[in-house]
Scaffold this motif. Structure first.
Motif, PDB file in Angstrom:
ATOM      1  N   PHE A   1       0.840  -1.386  -0.132  1.00 37.65           N
ATOM      2  CA  PHE A   1      -0.367   0.329  -0.116  1.00 37.65           C
ATOM      3  C   PHE A   1       0.836   1.204  -0.244  1.00 37.65           C
ATOM      4  O   PHE A   1       0.659   2.532   0.732  1.00 37.65           O
ATOM      5  N   ASP A   2       1.751   1.074  -0.610  1.00 40.54           N
ATOM      6  CA  ASP A   2       2.535   2.572  -0.892  1.00 40.54           C
ATOM      7  C   ASP A   2       2.191   3.856  -0.691  1.00 40.54           C
ATOM      8  O   ASP A   2       2.738   4.677   0.416  1.00 40.54           O
ATOM      9  N   GLU A   3       1.722   4.567  -1.289  1.00 36.19           N
ATOM     10  CA  GLU A   3       0.771   5.211  -2.258  1.00 36.19           C
ATOM     11  C   GLU A   3      -0.053   6.105  -0.852  1.00 36.19           C
ATOM     12  O   GLU A   3      -0.251   6.578  -1.132  1.00 36.19           O
ATOM     13  N   TYR A   4      -0.337   4.651   0.386  1.00 36.63           N
ATOM     14  CA  TYR A   4      -1.286   5.371   0.761  1.00 36.63           C
ATOM     15  C   TYR A   4      -0.458   5.150   2.123  1.00 36.63           C
ATOM     16  O   TYR A   4      -0.778   6.092   3.182  1.00 36.63           O
ATOM     17  N   ARG A   5       0.473   4.567   2.437  1.00 35.48           N
ATOM     18  CA  ARG A   5       1.254   4.232   3.711  1.00 35.48           C
ATOM     19  C   ARG A   5       2.090   5.373   4.123  1.00 35.48           C
ATOM     20  O   ARG A   5       2.584   6.029   5.315  1.00 35.48           O
TER      21      ARG A   5
END
Lengths: 472, 215
Positions: B43-47
Motif C-alpha cells: 500500500f505504498d501510495e497510502y502509507r
C-alpha cells in the motif's frame, strides 16, 4: 449431445481430468511470457530441479518495462538506462535461453506487447487455451480461444506441466445488437458494458460477446472488447469464430500452412455457441445508443458518455459507493456535476494492449492529420503495440502525421499504460489514455487517467479537452 | 507451500471497495526478480506521503498518519478486513507476496477478484469470503474495540469472534487440503504425468498444426 456454449466447447476440448474434489486439470496450448511475472517462476523451476514440459508451448517477449525512446533502444538490453529494468529484461533472455523457450528479444523486430504479438504472429489461434501472467490475456479470446491471466505460481505450474489446475466458470452472454454510430468504437462498447455491469459484474463468468455489433467488428476491435473483460471482473472474454477470424489468421507466421489449413478451418468452425446453448446470465445492449465514453474516476466502471457530467456523491444512496465516489473525485481533482468536456488535459497516451494496434493508430491519425496538438497539452505519445505495428504504420506514413502534429512517435512496449518505464504522468496531471486502467497511481504517482478510445484521445490532444467525436 | 491450519491475530480494517492490486503493490516495485522483500512497500501510495521508489529506505519516509496501517492500535496486525471485489485488476502475485511479507496471513472480504484469490491460496494466505452483513458487523466491532482479534480455523472453516460467534465460510475442498497439508501444486500435478501425456498425444492427432512445424 446437449447444446453447448463456446466456453463449454473450449473447456471440454482441453479437459485432461475432472477430479473428485472439484478441481480440474486443463491442458494449455500456449503460454505467453514476459519479464515481470516470469522470473520467480523460472527460479522456482530451477530450485526444484524441474524443466519445462514443452518449451515450444511457450512464447516470450519483454514488454512491460522496456524503454520506448529510440535512443535507449538502439543498443539493446545494454542500452536500458534503468538498472533494475535492465536486470529484469536480461533475466527473461537468460531464462528463455537456458530453457530453450522461443523468445522475441527486445531487439527482435517482432517484439511488442505480448497480447499484440500473439495474434499478430498467428501464435494465438481459434480453439486454443492461452494463459499468461498478465490479466489482459483475455484479449486472445477474440479468436474463439479460452484465454486468461494467471499468477506467477501458475506460470511456474504451466511451465512444468503444460496444464492448469482450475475450475469451470459460469457462462455469460453479452449480446450487443444494432449499429454503432460513427465515431463510436470497440473501446466505447466495452467501457459502456463495464459501466453497466460494474467492475465485479463478470466475476466468476466467462463472457461471450455476441450480436450484430460484435459480428461487424474487425478482429482488432474484438480484441479491444475481450481485452477489457477483466475490467468487468471476468477472467475470460471471447467471441465466436467466423469468417472474419479465419481471414485474419490466414498467412500469419505461426498459423497453419497449406498442409493443415483445410483441416484447421474445419476444426475452428465448431467454436461457436450452439443455438440452444444455455447461459447462466444474458445481458442485452443496444449498440446504436452507445456514445463515446470517458472515465472520470479511479475504476473503469466510473465512466460516462462524453456529453455527460461527473456524478454527485449526494445522489448515491449506498454508503460504500458514495465513499468511493467522494474518494475518486478528490483524487481526480474533479467536482460533482462538472462537464467531462471541461476537464483540462495535460498528457495524451495512444497505445497499450487495448488500443496499440494498426487500426487504432489509423483511426487516431485520421483525426490528427493536418492539425496540431493543443499548446495546453504538455506531452502526447503514440506507442505502437509491436515492431510489426510500428513498421506498418511507418509504411503508411502515419508516423509523419503524428510527428507533424506534435506527437512523439515511440518504440513498442507497454509504456504509459502502467508506467513501469520512464513514460509516466506527473502528480495531478490529467491524461487522455487509450489504455485499460484508471487506478490511482497507475500511470504515475498521483497521476489522473481518463480512459477513452483512440479517436477520442486524438481529438482530445488537438483540443486540449474532450470533445464528442460522434458529432464531429 | 507453507501450511495454513489455524491463525489468531489482530484485525486491521480497510474500509474501501474495489481495492486493486496496483494499490496493494505499485508497479515500480514489480521489477524485483525475487519473491520476498515487498512488505515495506505494501500500500505504498497510502502509507507514505512521498513517492515510492524501488530501493528507497522506507524507514526514513514520511508516513501518512491517516492510513490505517499506520495507526498504532493495529500494530502487529495479521488479518485484513476489506470490502467487496478486493484484489481486482492486475494478475501480479506480488500483491499476496507483499501482504505476506508485511505479516498479513488472512484477508476477509465480501468478495474477491478471482486471480488475486487464487494467488493467495498458492502462497499459504487464506482469503475468506463472508456475507456482507457479517463483514459489516466485523467492521463495527473492530472500530469499537482496540486490539480486536479473530480466530481462524481452516479445518472447521470458521471465523471465531472474541464474543464466541462462529462465522462459517466456504472453501474449495482441493484448496483446503493443499493449505492444511502445505502441498506443492506442481508435485501433485506431476502425479498425473501419464494422463497429461496421453491427452497430449490425442491433441497432437486432433490439432497437429499446433505441434508439427510442417506448414
Amino acid at each position: 449431445m446437449a447444446a453447448e456454449t463456446l466456453y463449454d466447447k473450449l473447456w471440454d476440448s482441453h479437459l485432461i481430468c475432472q477430479r473428485e474434489d472439484g478441481s480440474a486439470l486443463l491442458y494449455i496450448d500456449l503460454q505467453l511470457l514476459h519479464e515481470v511475472t516470469s522470473p520467480q517462476a523460472f527460479e522456482g523451476l530451477r530450485l526444484a530441479g524441474r524443466s519445462p514440459w514443452r518449451p515450444e508451448g511457450n512464447l516470450a517477449t519483454p514488454d512491460h518495462n522496456v524503454p520506448t525512446t529510440a535512443k535507449e533502444r538502439m543498443s539493446g538490453v545494454e542500452g536500458v538506462a534503468d538498472p533494475v529494468s535492465k536486470i529484469q529484461i536480461q533475466t527473461l533472455d537468460d531464462n528463455c535461453s537456458q530453457f530453450a523457450i522461443p523468445e522475441f528479444t527486445m531487439s527482435d523486430p517482432r517484439q511488442g506487447i505480448v497480447h499484440v504479438v500473439g495474434p499478430e504472429q498467428g501464435a494465438t489461434l481459434p480453439g486454443m487455451t492461452v494463459v499468461c501472467g498478465d490479466s489482459h490475456t483475455s484479449t486472445h479470446g477474440a479468436f474463439g480461444t479460452l484465454a486468461h491471466g494467471i499468477g506467477t505460481s501458475e506460470v511456474e505450474h504451466v511451465l512444468a506441466t503444460q496444464c492448469l489446475i482450475t475450475g469451470k466458470m459460469k457462462n455469460m452472454l453479452i449480446q450487443i445488437d444494432g449499429k454503432l454510430r460513427p465515431g463510436v468504437t470497440a473501446k466505447d462498447v466495452i467501457l459502456e458494458i463495464i459501466g453497466r455491469i460494474g467492475t465485479a459484474g463478470g466475476t466468476g463468468y466467462a463472457i461471450e460477446f455476441g450480436g450484430e455489433v460484435i459480428r461487424n467488428l474487425s478482429m482488432e476491435g474484438r480484441m479491444t472488447v475481450c481485452n477489457m473483460s477483466i475490467e468487468a471482473g471476468a477472467l475470460a472474454g471471447m467471441v465466436a469464430v467466423d469468417q472474419t477470424t479465419i481471414d485474419y489468421v490466414r498467412g500469419r507466421p505461426f498459423a497453419p500452412g497449406e498442409a493443415y489449413w483445410g483441416q484447421a478451418v474445419e476444426s475452428w468452425k465448431q467454436f461457436v455457441s450452439d443455438d440452444a446453448a444455455v447461459f447462466d446470465q444474458l445481458i442485452a445492449v443496444d449498440g446504436s445508443r452507445i456514445k463515446p465514453q470517458v472515465t472520470w474516476g479511479t475504476s473503469p466502471e466510473m465512466v460516462q458518455p462524453v456529453d455527460g457530467r461527473v456524478p454527485d456523491p449526494e445522489d448515491e444512496v449506498d454508503a460504500t459507493r458514495r465513499k468511493s465516489i467522494e474518494h475518486a473525485l478528490n483524487y481526480m481533482g474533479l467536482s460533482a456535476n462538472q462537464r467531462l468536456t471541461d476537464i483540462q488535459l495535460d498528457q495524451v497516451f495512444i497505445g497499450s494492449c487495448t488500443n496499440g494496434r494498426i487500426e487504432d493508430l489509423r483511426q487516431a491519425a485520421s483525426l490528427v492529420k493536418g492539425k496540431k496538438v493543443s499548446s495546453l497539452v504538455k506531452q502526447a505519445l503514440v506507442v505502437p503495440g509491436s515492431g510489426p505495428v510500428k513498421a506498418q504504420a511507418e509504411r503508411e506514413g502515419l508516423h509523419r502525421i503524428f510527428r507533424e502534429a506534435g506527437f512523439q512517435w515511440r518504440e513498442p512496449g507497454c509504456s504509459m499504460c502502467l508506467a513501469m518505464n520512464a513514460d509516466k504522468l506527473g502528480p495531478g496531471e490529467h491524461c487522455a489514455s487509450t489504455s485499460n486502467r484508471n487506478f490511482e497511481g497507475r500511470q504515475g504517482f498521483h497521476g489522473r487517467t481518463h480512459l477513452v478510445s483512440p479517436l477520442m484521445a486524438a481529438a482530445a490532444a488537438i483540443e486540449g479537452h474532450f470533445i464528442d467525436v460522434s458529432t464531429v | 507451500m507453507r501450511r495454513f491450519v489455524q491463525h489468531t491475530g489482530v484485525v486491521v480494517p480497510l474500509d474501501r471497495a474495489n481495492v486493486d492490486t496496483d494499490m496493494i503493490i505499485p508497479k515500480q516495485f514489480l521489477k524485483s526478480i525475487s519473491r520476498s522483500g515487498f512488505g515495506p512497500n505494501l500500500f505504498d501510495e497510502y502509507r507514505y506521503l512521498d513517492e515510492g521508489v524501488a530501493g528507497k529506505d522506507c524507514s526514513q519516509r514520511p508516513l501518512n498518519r491517516g492510513f490505517v496501517l499506520n495507526h498504532s492500535r493495529y500494530s502487529g496486525c495479521s488479518i485484513l478486513l476489506a470490502r467487496e471485489n478486493f484484489g481486482c485488476g492486475s494478475s501480479r502475485e506480488h500483491a499476496p507476496w507483499a501482504l505476506d511479507d508485511f505479516g498479513i496471513k488472512v484477508v476477509i472480504a465480501p468478495s474477491f477478484a478471482e486471480i488475486f484469490y487464487n494467488n493467495c491460496l498458492k502462497n499459504g494466505l487464506l482469503p475468506i469470503v463472508l456475507k456482507d452483513a457479517q463483514v459489516e458487523k466485523l467492521f463495527l466491532q473492530v472500530n469499537e474495540e482496540e486490539g480486536y482479534r479473530l480466530d481462524i480455523d481452516l479445518q472447521s472453516q470458521q471465523v471465531i469472534t472474541p464474543g464466541g460467534e462462529r462465522l462459517e465460510f466456504e472453501i474449495d475442498s482441493f484448496r483446503k487440503h493443499c493449505l492444511l497439508q502445505g502441498l506443492d501444486d506442481i508435485a501433485q500435478t506431476l502425479q498425473y504425468t501419464e494422463e497429461i501425456r496421453a491427452f497430449e498425444v490425442s491433441r497432437m492427432e486432433k490439432v497437429p498444426w499446433l505441434f508439427n512445424k510442417k506448414r
